[in-house]
Structure formats: structure tokens, C-alpha cells
Enzyme design. Structure first.
Site, mmCIF file in Angstrom:
data_model
loop_
_atom_site.group_PDB
_atom_site.id
_atom_site.type_symbol
_atom_site.label_atom_id
_atom_site.label_comp_id
_atom_site.label_asym_id
_atom_site.label_seq_id
_atom_site.Cartn_x
_atom_site.Cartn_y
_atom_site.Cartn_z
ATOM 1 N N SER A 66 9.027 8.072 -3.023
ATOM 2 C CA SER A 66 9.955 7.655 -1.970
ATOM 3 C C SER A 66 11.351 8.200 -2.224
ATOM 4 O O SER A 66 11.739 8.494 -3.355
ATOM 5 C CB SER A 66 10.055 6.129 -1.907
ATOM 6 O OG SER A 66 8.802 5.561 -1.623
HETATM 7 N N1 SAH Z 1 5.738 4.201 -6.216
HETATM 8 C C1 SAH Z 1 5.431 5.630 -6.287
HETATM 9 C C2 SAH Z 1 5.252 6.254 -4.918
HETATM 10 C C3 SAH Z 1 3.956 6.024 -4.454
HETATM 11 S S1 SAH Z 1 3.290 6.863 -3.063
HETATM 12 C C4 SAH Z 1 6.468 6.385 -7.043
HETATM 13 O O1 SAH Z 1 7.467 5.811 -7.455
HETATM 14 O O2 SAH Z 1 6.268 7.588 -7.236
HETATM 15 C C5 SAH Z 1 1.999 5.679 -2.826
HETATM 16 C C6 SAH Z 1 0.953 5.671 -3.898
HETATM 17 O O3 SAH Z 1 0.060 4.606 -3.593
HETATM 18 C C7 SAH Z 1 0.124 6.938 -3.974
HETATM 19 O O4 SAH Z 1 0.124 7.430 -5.280
HETATM 20 C C8 SAH Z 1 -1.269 6.464 -3.550
HETATM 21 O O5 SAH Z 1 -2.307 7.158 -4.184
HETATM 22 C C9 SAH Z 1 -1.233 5.014 -3.964
HETATM 23 N N2 SAH Z 1 -2.190 4.122 -3.295
HETATM 24 C C10 SAH Z 1 -2.666 4.187 -2.033
HETATM 25 N N3 SAH Z 1 -3.509 3.186 -1.796
HETATM 26 C C11 SAH Z 1 -3.589 2.458 -2.941
HETATM 27 C C12 SAH Z 1 -4.324 1.293 -3.329
HETATM 28 N N4 SAH Z 1 -5.136 0.667 -2.502
HETATM 29 N N5 SAH Z 1 -4.150 0.825 -4.591
HETATM 30 C C13 SAH Z 1 -3.326 1.455 -5.459
HETATM 31 N N6 SAH Z 1 -2.616 2.569 -5.152
HETATM 32 C C14 SAH Z 1 -2.751 3.056 -3.906
#
Ligand code: SAH
Length: 220
Positions: free
Chosen positions: A59
Site C-alpha cells: 500500500s
Molecule cells: N500488508 C502488505 C500489503 C499486502 S497486499 C504489505 O505491507 O506489503 C495484500 C496481501 O494480502 C497480498 O499479499 C495477498 O496475497 C494477501 N491475501 C489475500 N487474501 C488473503 C487471505 N485470505 N489471507 C491472507 N492473506 C491474503
């Protein structure tokens, strides 16, 4: 990089109204460039999300700061993050709550493993990480005083509400993929009620679900 990070904090985060000194200090402390893939490092401190592989994104700095401020972490709270991604938000949460207080779940094994490496290299090895479907929360470690979800489900997952401590806060983008998601904060009051308020429109990647195991006996 330190100078770029300082500019990020003053021009993107403070300038848009983030005031919590603990959040600002955390944003100054964590080397965001170490959390993004090499080709993106020159842009790590810009005012935008960046690709982190597997079609996922880290993000924009302001959104990380805003979600962290909304979580209202004073130190020592038990914190859950759903969507480890690059590990950056988890590192910020570790600065706020203490690394051993942070639990983070990632559904994609490749991202989980590279985030694990990054967090260890940055000195946050005590963060608890796991691969799995964060929709289900982390029941063995619940209840959580603060929860941050960094991918958007279409509705608030009931398991996360169940695992929220009394007086705890869940910060979560909700809505279909595209432009109609809203960042929501849900508090669990001592009388058991959940009180929610909507903060700003956001655009997150969708929360994925683990596919249920195939039916062993398909109809013939
Ligand atoms: N917080 C992260 C950004 C994440 S983008 C950072 O600081 O970089 C969102 C992430 O959520 C992705 O890596 C995606 O693979 C993950 N995601 C999607 N669905 C999910 C689920 N059901 N459980 C855990 N992670 C999930």
C-alpha cells in the site's frame, strides 16, 4: 534513503493529517525500500502503491500510516495482520506493539517466505508469521486488541469479529474489487456490541479464499 523517508513522512503522512507520534516514529524507523523488490526500490518512498510480485501490491505510505493510526496501538497490544505481502505493514506494527506481539498471515506461500526473510533481516524475527487463509483469523493466538486487514473482502469475516478482544479495533477495507471499497473501523464494546464507522474510500487487492478441498466422491 533516510532523507527520502523523512520527506515521505512530512509530505505524505503528516501533511494529510496523521498526528499519532508513535505512528510517525514507526514510519521514520522502518526502511520501506528494503521491503520492495529491487527494481522498485528507487520508487519506494513515492506516494503510490508498488508491485511486490504475484500480482500483489504494497500500500501507499499514507494508507499504511492511516490504518496504523486507526488501530490505536499504544504498545504491548496483541495485533493480527491479514495479508503479510511484503512485510512492511507488519514491521510498522512491530514498532508499535513490539515484534513478539504481532501475528501476520499470508495466503501466498512465495510472498510469505520472502516477507519472512525481509522481517528477519530487518530485526523483526520475533513476529509470528504463517501461511494460510486470513479470513479465518488465527484462533490459537486470539483474542486480538487490534486487527488490520490489508486485502478487501466483500463482507467483514465473522471469524475476525469473533477473535476481536473487548475494546479491540478491527481496521478493514470492505467491498468489491474496484473503486467502491470503504475503509471501516469496527470496535467491540464492553457490552458486546460492535460499533463501526467508515473512514475513506480505498482500493485494495481482493481478499482471496483458500479453495475447499475437492469432493472425494463426485456424483456419477
Ligand atoms: N500488508 C502488505 C500489503 C499486502 S497486499 C504489505 O505491507 O506489503 C495484500 C496481501 O494480502 C497480498 O499479499 C495477498 O496475497 C494477501 N491475501 C489475500 N487474501 C488473503 C487471505 N485470505 N489471507 C491472507 N492473506 C491474503
Amino acid at each position: 534513503m533516510r532523507q527520502q523517508r523523512e520527506q515521505m513522512v512530512t509530505q505524505q503522512v503528516e501533511a494529510r493529517g496523521i498526528r499519532d507520534p508513535r505512528v510517525l516514529a514507526a514510519m521514520r524507523a522502518v526502511p520501506r525500500h528494503r521491503c520492495v523488490p529491487l527494481p522498485s526500490r528507487p520508487r519506494a518512498y513515492e506516494d503510490m502503491p508498488l508491485p511486490i510480485g504475484e500480482g500483489q501490491t504494497i500500500s501507499q505510505p499514507y494508507i499504511v500510516a492511516l490504518m496504523s493510526e486507526l488501530a490505536d496501538i499504544q504498545g504491548g497490544e496483541r495485533v493480527l495482520e491479514v495479508g503479510t505481502g511484503s512485510g512492511y505493514q507488519a514491521a510498522i506494527l512491530a514498532e508499535l506493539a513490539g515484534p513478539e506481539r504481532v501475528y501476520t498471515i499470508e495466503i501466498l506461500p512465495a510472498l510469505a517466505s520472502s516477507a519472512r526473510g525481509t522481517l528477519t533481516a530487518l530485526g523483526y524475527a520475533a513476529i509470528h508469521t504463517k501461511v494460510g487463509d486470513g479470513y479465518l483469523g488465527w484462533p490459537e493466538a486470539a483474542p486480538f486488541d487490534a486487527m488490520l486487514v490489508t486485502a478487501a473482502p466483500e463482507h467483514v469475516p465473522q471469524p475476525l469479529l469473533d477473535q476481536l478482544a473487548v475494546n479491540g479495533r478491527l481496521v478493514i477495507p470492505v467491498g468489491p474489487e474496484g473503486l467502491s471499497q470503504i475503509l471501516r473501523v469496527i470496535e467491540r464494546r464492553p457490552d458486546g456490541r460492535f460499533v463501526s464507522r467508515d473512514v475513506i474510500p480505498v482500493a485494495f487487492v481482493p481478499l482471496q479464499r483458500e479453495r475447499p478441498p475437492a469432493d472425494p466422491s463426485p456424483p456419477r
